[in-house]
Write a protein that holds these residues in place. Structure first.
Motif, mmCIF file in Angstrom:
data_model
loop_
_atom_site.group_PDB
_atom_site.id
_atom_site.type_symbol
_atom_site.label_atom_id
_atom_site.label_comp_id
_atom_site.label_asym_id
_atom_site.label_seq_id
_atom_site.Cartn_x
_atom_site.Cartn_y
_atom_site.Cartn_z
ATOM 1 N N TYR A 1 20.308 80.323 36.000
ATOM 2 C CA TYR A 1 20.186 81.589 35.293
ATOM 3 C C TYR A 1 21.342 81.711 34.310
ATOM 4 O O TYR A 1 22.491 81.844 34.719
ATOM 5 C CB TYR A 1 20.182 82.755 36.282
ATOM 6 C CG TYR A 1 18.971 82.723 37.188
ATOM 7 C CD1 TYR A 1 17.758 83.242 36.762
ATOM 8 C CD2 TYR A 1 19.039 82.153 38.447
ATOM 9 C CE1 TYR A 1 16.642 83.209 37.575
ATOM 10 C CE2 TYR A 1 17.926 82.112 39.265
ATOM 11 C CZ TYR A 1 16.733 82.632 38.831
ATOM 12 O OH TYR A 1 15.620 82.588 39.631
ATOM 13 N N THR B 1 15.563 75.017 34.128
ATOM 14 C CA THR B 1 15.294 74.233 35.334
ATOM 15 C C THR B 1 15.712 72.786 35.131
ATOM 16 O O THR B 1 15.810 72.298 34.013
ATOM 17 C CB THR B 1 13.786 74.254 35.694
ATOM 18 O OG1 THR B 1 13.050 73.693 34.618
ATOM 19 C CG2 THR B 1 13.311 75.646 35.977
ATOM 20 N N ARG C 1 17.064 75.728 39.623
ATOM 21 C CA ARG C 1 16.883 76.882 38.732
ATOM 22 C C ARG C 1 18.252 77.420 38.360
ATOM 23 O O ARG C 1 19.060 77.717 39.220
ATOM 24 C CB ARG C 1 16.056 77.969 39.405
ATOM 25 C CG ARG C 1 14.598 77.582 39.547
ATOM 26 C CD ARG C 1 13.766 78.713 40.069
ATOM 27 N NE ARG C 1 13.326 79.682 39.080
ATOM 28 C CZ ARG C 1 12.427 79.458 38.139
ATOM 29 N NH1 ARG C 1 11.895 78.273 38.009
ATOM 30 N NH2 ARG C 1 12.067 80.408 37.313
ATOM 31 N N VAL D 1 16.111 81.469 31.924
ATOM 32 C CA VAL D 1 15.958 80.646 33.127
ATOM 33 C C VAL D 1 15.787 79.213 32.660
ATOM 34 O O VAL D 1 14.965 78.924 31.790
ATOM 35 C CB VAL D 1 14.721 81.069 33.953
ATOM 36 C CG1 VAL D 1 14.584 80.184 35.186
ATOM 37 C CG2 VAL D 1 14.802 82.532 34.339
ATOM 38 N N GLU E 1 11.095 87.809 36.672
ATOM 39 C CA GLU E 1 11.058 86.638 35.792
ATOM 40 C C GLU E 1 9.723 86.567 35.089
ATOM 41 O O GLU E 1 8.700 86.991 35.628
ATOM 42 C CB GLU E 1 11.233 85.340 36.591
ATOM 43 C CG GLU E 1 12.593 85.109 37.152
ATOM 44 C CD GLU E 1 12.714 83.733 37.801
ATOM 45 O OE1 GLU E 1 12.002 82.791 37.388
ATOM 46 O OE2 GLU E 1 13.526 83.605 38.722
#
Length: 196
Positions: free
Chosen positions: A6, A35, A4, A33, A59
């Motif tokens: 940010y 991934t 993850r 966000v 989130e």
């Protein structure tokens, strides 16, 4: 390896208030966000860091404002609340500003970031509203017994004089309308014909 990521798009300071009313400030950041190794979009985040390095995170996969609402919900567990415009029910986003953090208040001329405090001109809107409502209702009750004001200058013993009203307001007719003997108004601003 962290899956993850940010991506911070905006940072700043926001005011907080605790259950006793004490105010303080905290650092915030919000953004996207992502991934995975290729950093696929996964949603939005709002992170708030207190002065003691305690972090709160909200989130949401669809909306930045929903991420702010989740942050606020997470903070309510420790009796803290961010004091920002994005939590005010009057704050809105437009189609162009959606998920940027910027929005607006109706009747306020400038754009407002969701983490900014509510503009002071809006905070005063609710002050004294109850008293204004009471005064308005009292004035309406006082006027309920007053004679009709549209033709007040044409009253004879508290009743409207039909001829004087017709002279001043030519669109008012003395012809029955809908089977009633009251004054009626023609649709096009002319006196209805007397034929038929």
């Amino acid at each position: 390896m962290a899956w993850r990521h940010y991506e911070v798009k905006h940072t700043g300071q926001v005011g907080l208030i605790n259950q006793t009313g004490k105010q303080s400030a905290a650092k915030y950041e919000h953004g996207l966000v992502a991934t995975g190794k290729t950093r696929v979009f996964a949603g939005y985040f709002v992170r708030l860091t207190l002065q003691g390095a305690t972090e709160f995170l909200g989130e949401d996969e669809h909306s930045l404002v929903s991420a702010l609402l989740r942050l606020s919900s997470n903070m309510s567990a420790v009796r803290l609340a961010p004091q920002c415009s994005g939590l005010d029910p009057r704050w809105r986003e437009s189609g162009l500003s959606e998920n940027t953090g910027y929005g607006y208040f109706v009747f306020y001329p400038n754009s407002v970031h969701m983490m900014d405090p509510v503009p002071s001109t809006l905070e005063g809107d609710n002050a004294g509203v109850g008293e204004e409502i009471r005064e308005t209702v009292a004035a309406m009750r006082d006027r309920a017994d007053a004679p009709l004001t549209i033709g007040a200058r044409h009253q004879v013993d508290g009743k409207l004089s039909r001829q004087k009203c017709q002279d001043s307001f030519p669109w008012i007719s003395d012809q029955p309308f809908g089977g009633h003997e009251n004054l009626s108004v023609s649709r096009r601003g002319r006196l209805p014909s007397t034929q038929g």
